[in-house]
Design a protein around this motif. Structure first.
Motif, PDB file in Angstrom:
ATOM      1  N   GLN A  62       0.828  -1.204   0.000  1.00  0.00           N
ATOM      2  CA  GLN A  62       0.000   0.000   0.000  1.00  0.00           C
ATOM      3  C   GLN A  62       0.865   1.257   0.000  1.00  0.00           C
ATOM      4  O   GLN A  62       1.958   1.272   0.546  1.00  0.00           O
ATOM      5  CB  GLN A  62      -0.918   0.057   1.237  1.00  0.00           C
ATOM      6  CG  GLN A  62      -1.830  -1.115   1.383  1.00  0.00           C
ATOM      7  CD  GLN A  62      -1.267  -2.181   2.310  1.00  0.00           C
ATOM      8  OE1 GLN A  62      -0.088  -2.226   2.573  1.00  0.00           O
ATOM      9  NE2 GLN A  62      -2.144  -3.042   2.783  1.00  0.00           N
ATOM     10  N   HIS A  63       0.309   2.328  -0.594  1.00  0.00           N
ATOM     11  CA  HIS A  63       1.008   3.616  -0.594  1.00  0.00           C
ATOM     12  C   HIS A  63       0.563   4.485   0.578  1.00  0.00           C
ATOM     13  O   HIS A  63       1.302   5.347   1.023  1.00  0.00           O
ATOM     14  CB  HIS A  63       0.760   4.364  -1.908  1.00  0.00           C
ATOM     15  CG  HIS A  63       1.362   3.649  -3.079  1.00  0.00           C
ATOM     16  ND1 HIS A  63       2.717   3.538  -3.265  1.00  0.00           N
ATOM     17  CD2 HIS A  63       0.789   2.977  -4.097  1.00  0.00           C
ATOM     18  CE1 HIS A  63       2.955   2.851  -4.360  1.00  0.00           C
ATOM     19  NE2 HIS A  63       1.802   2.487  -4.876  1.00  0.00           N
ATOM     20  N   GLN A  79       1.594   8.399   4.503  1.00  0.00           N
ATOM     21  CA  GLN A  79       2.063   7.824   3.256  1.00  0.00           C
ATOM     22  C   GLN A  79       3.276   6.946   3.542  1.00  0.00           C
ATOM     23  O   GLN A  79       4.075   7.232   4.446  1.00  0.00           O
ATOM     24  CB  GLN A  79       2.433   8.921   2.266  1.00  0.00           C
ATOM     25  CG  GLN A  79       1.241   9.646   1.716  1.00  0.00           C
ATOM     26  CD  GLN A  79       1.634  10.607   0.609  1.00  0.00           C
ATOM     27  OE1 GLN A  79       2.794  10.699   0.232  1.00  0.00           O
ATOM     28  NE2 GLN A  79       0.652  11.322   0.099  1.00  0.00           N
ATOM     29  N   LYS A  80       3.400   5.896   2.781  1.00  0.00           N
ATOM     30  CA  LYS A  80       4.497   4.957   2.987  1.00  0.00           C
ATOM     31  C   LYS A  80       5.853   5.652   2.833  1.00  0.00           C
ATOM     32  O   LYS A  80       6.774   5.404   3.605  1.00  0.00           O
ATOM     33  CB  LYS A  80       4.366   3.805   1.992  1.00  0.00           C
ATOM     34  CG  LYS A  80       5.430   2.764   2.108  1.00  0.00           C
ATOM     35  CD  LYS A  80       5.179   1.651   1.103  1.00  0.00           C
ATOM     36  CE  LYS A  80       6.349   0.733   0.987  1.00  0.00           C
ATOM     37  NZ  LYS A  80       6.125  -0.321   0.000  1.00  0.00           N
ATOM     38  N   ALA A  81       5.957   6.562   1.861  1.00  0.00           N
ATOM     39  CA  ALA A  81       7.221   7.275   1.640  1.00  0.00           C
ATOM     40  C   ALA A  81       7.599   8.107   2.865  1.00  0.00           C
ATOM     41  O   ALA A  81       8.773   8.158   3.257  1.00  0.00           O
ATOM     42  CB  ALA A  81       7.117   8.162   0.405  1.00  0.00           C
TER      43      ALA A  81
END
Length: 124
Positions: A62-63, A79-81
């Motif tokens: 997932q993002h 957010q994953k980032a």
């Protein structure tokens, strides 16, 4: 009920026969089963398997990552980032989610047992 003589006779017939093999000495080679068990044994200082099996941030597809609190019904999304930037790509997702909830927890009673949020990890 058997008599004492019958019980002695029965006990003699039930005794295991003596081992025909002589005991191993220190100079004798160890059996293969011994070495197999030694090589397959987990060392005492090894990390637990369950912890390493937990999904890491880099493993999640997932993002957007979402964790909610079962106690106060608050939802935190990241957010994953951003999560990778803040906590590193090898961070465990459950620990990151718990940390995110605890950083903004509004349910503080002052008692250690009752403080904090109860995370529920949801797929987005």
């Amino acid at each position: 009920m058997p008599t004492p003589k019958q019980m002695e006779k029965l006990a003699k017939t039930m005794v295991n026969p003596p081992a025909k093999e002589s005991p191993r000495g220190p100079q004798d080679p160890m059996p293969e089963e011994y070495w197999r068990s030694v090589l397959n044994d987990v060392p005492a200082d090894a990390k637990p398997v369950a912890r390493s099996a937990a999904p890491r941030l880099s493993d999640l597809p997932q993002h957007v990552l979402r964790v909610s609190c079962r106690r106060c019904e608050r939802i935190v999304e990241i957010q994953k980032a951003d999560a990778v930037r803040l906590y590193g790509q090898h961070a465990i997702w459950k620990e990151v989610g718990q940390r995110l909830l605890n950083n903004t927890c509004q349910s503080r009673t002052g008692r250690y047992e009752e403080d904090g949020c109860w995370p529920a990890f949801e797929p987005v």
